[in-house]
Design an enzyme around this catalytic site. Structure first.
Site, PDB file in Angstrom:
ATOM      1  N   GLN A  33      -3.988  -1.575   9.823  1.00  0.00           N
ATOM      2  CA  GLN A  33      -3.972  -2.939   9.351  1.00  0.00           C
ATOM      3  C   GLN A  33      -4.539  -4.065  10.325  1.00  0.00           C
ATOM      4  OE1 GLN A  33      -2.969  -3.438   6.032  1.00  0.00           O
ATOM      5  NE2 GLN A  33      -3.677  -5.505   6.479  1.00  0.00           N
TER       6      GLN A  33
ATOM      7  N   LYS B 267       0.620  -1.172  -0.197  1.00  0.00           N
ATOM      8  CA  LYS B 267       0.000   0.050   0.042  1.00  0.00           C
ATOM      9  C   LYS B 267       0.996   1.353   0.112  1.00  0.00           C
ATOM     10  CE  LYS B 267      -3.825  -2.562   2.185  1.00  0.00           C
ATOM     11  NZ  LYS B 267      -4.222  -2.864   3.638  1.00  0.00           N
TER      12      LYS B 267
ATOM     13  N   ASP C 244     -11.162   2.704   4.750  1.00  0.00           N
ATOM     14  CA  ASP C 244     -11.324   1.324   4.632  1.00  0.00           C
ATOM     15  C   ASP C 244     -12.845   0.842   4.625  1.00  0.00           C
ATOM     16  OD1 ASP C 244      -9.216  -0.564   4.029  1.00  0.00           O
ATOM     17  OD2 ASP C 244      -8.777  -0.550   6.618  1.00  0.00           O
TER      18      ASP C 244
END
Ligand code: NDP
Length: 294
Positions: free
Chosen positions: A99, A55, A122
């Site tokens: 994460q 990412k 997200d």
């Protein structure tokens, strides 16, 4: 030779990234604005490290500003929340990503809830989940958002089609079902899960079948009808002594068996997989531009 049956996620995600890159260059030149993304990684989970690294690489390639906070495994929930509060206030940061999974002593839900829903690229914050379910503007979770883009850019008609989603997780199954149900997509949606009786009876009715199960080659040829569009979200490692690594990746769909009957199908790898990061970048760009009407 290109095969028009295959929905090429590699190509589509690369097109999206190129579009984003051009937009970022324009934003910088015209407004001096650079999209910014903050990553938080707690502990040493090898898969998580790889994800955060790729990412970060995408940020570099597309001209985003990014910060990665790598925190030790024993980081307290309090410390992690303090980082989130800091990024919530940081004007250079338009997207925050923690994460997952987090170490067991940290409450994942509490952490997700602490992220400002206006920076929740997200799409996991309950405000975004709720907004999606009532069909108002919000961040869409990246993998489901990628699936919608794959369908759109492959010219698949969704209006009035019967979409069967197998799997009801919070990151794939449920949000993709909500997206397919949106007025702008307009499919009729059925969701199956592990307690569903006679799944084949339901999947055989699908015009669009989305498999997000996590079981290698679960969907067989006799579970689909002719002409179905198949989106295979699964990424499963199966042992294969004939390969150098001793394993190969396979989806939740028996690709060989289903290819002939399908009108379109995503391969694994190279289908849904590459879309997730592209859509994360898209969400962050949208956030920087203030495009989402909160
Ligand atoms: P989860 O394990 O969270 O959910 C799996 C779902 O499948 C559950 O809802 C479960 O039902 C259902 N299920 C399991 N077994 C059966 C069965 N025998 N019959 C019917 N339904 C069943 O997985 P995820 O949603 O996180 O991921 C699914 C797959 O997609 C995985 O292979 C994962 O690696 C992949 N993935 C790929 C991504 C990408 O391409 N970027 C991103 C995210 C995931 P129940 O709820 O009843 O337990």
């Amino acid at each position: 030779m290109s095969d028009s049956k295959i929905i090429d996620g590699k190509k589509i995600s690369s097109d999206i990234k190129n579009e984003i890159k051009l937009e970022v260059e324009k934003l910088k030149a015209e407004k001096g604005l650079v999209p910014g993304l903050a990553f938080m990684l707690v502990g040493e989970n090898p898969a998580s490290k790889v994800y955060v690294k790729s990412k970060g690489k995408a940020c570099e390639e597309l001209g985003f500003y990014s910060v990665t906070e790598k925190l030790p495994e024993d980081t307290s929930e309090e410390v992690l929340l303090a980082f989130i509060h800091k990024f919530n206030e940081d004007k250079l940061i338009h997207g925050i990503l923690v994460q997952l999974p987090l170490p067991k002593h940290i409450n994942e839900f509490k952490v997700i809830e602490a992220i400002s829903f206006k920076k929740d690229v997200d799409g996991f914050h309950p405000d975004n989940v709720g907004r999606l379910s009532i069909d108002v503007d919000c961040f869409y979770p990246c993998t489901p958002y990628g699936i919608i883009e794959l369908l759109k850019r492959s010219g698949v008609e969704t209006k009035g089609k019967h979409c069967v989603v197998v799997g009801r997780s919070n990151i794939v199954g449920k949000p993709v079902a909500s997206l397919m149900l949106k007025k702008s997509v307009n499919s009729t949606v059925t969701i199956c899960h592990s307690a569903t009786k006679d799944i084949g009876e339901i999947t055989r009715q699908a015009d669009i079948l989305i498999a997000a199960i996590g079981k290698p080659e679960f969907i067989k040829q006799d579970m689909i009808k002719d002409g179905v569009v198949i989106i295979d979200v699964g990424i499963n490692r199966v042992e294969d002594a004939s390969t150098e690594k001793g394993y190969r990746l396979t989806g939740d769909v028996d690709y060989k068996g289903c290819y002939e009957k399908a009108s379109k199908i995503t391969p694994v790898p190279g289908g849904v997989g590459p879309m997730t990061i592209a859509m994360l970048m898209k969400n962050t760009l949208k956030s920087a531009k203030g495009e989402i009407k909160f």
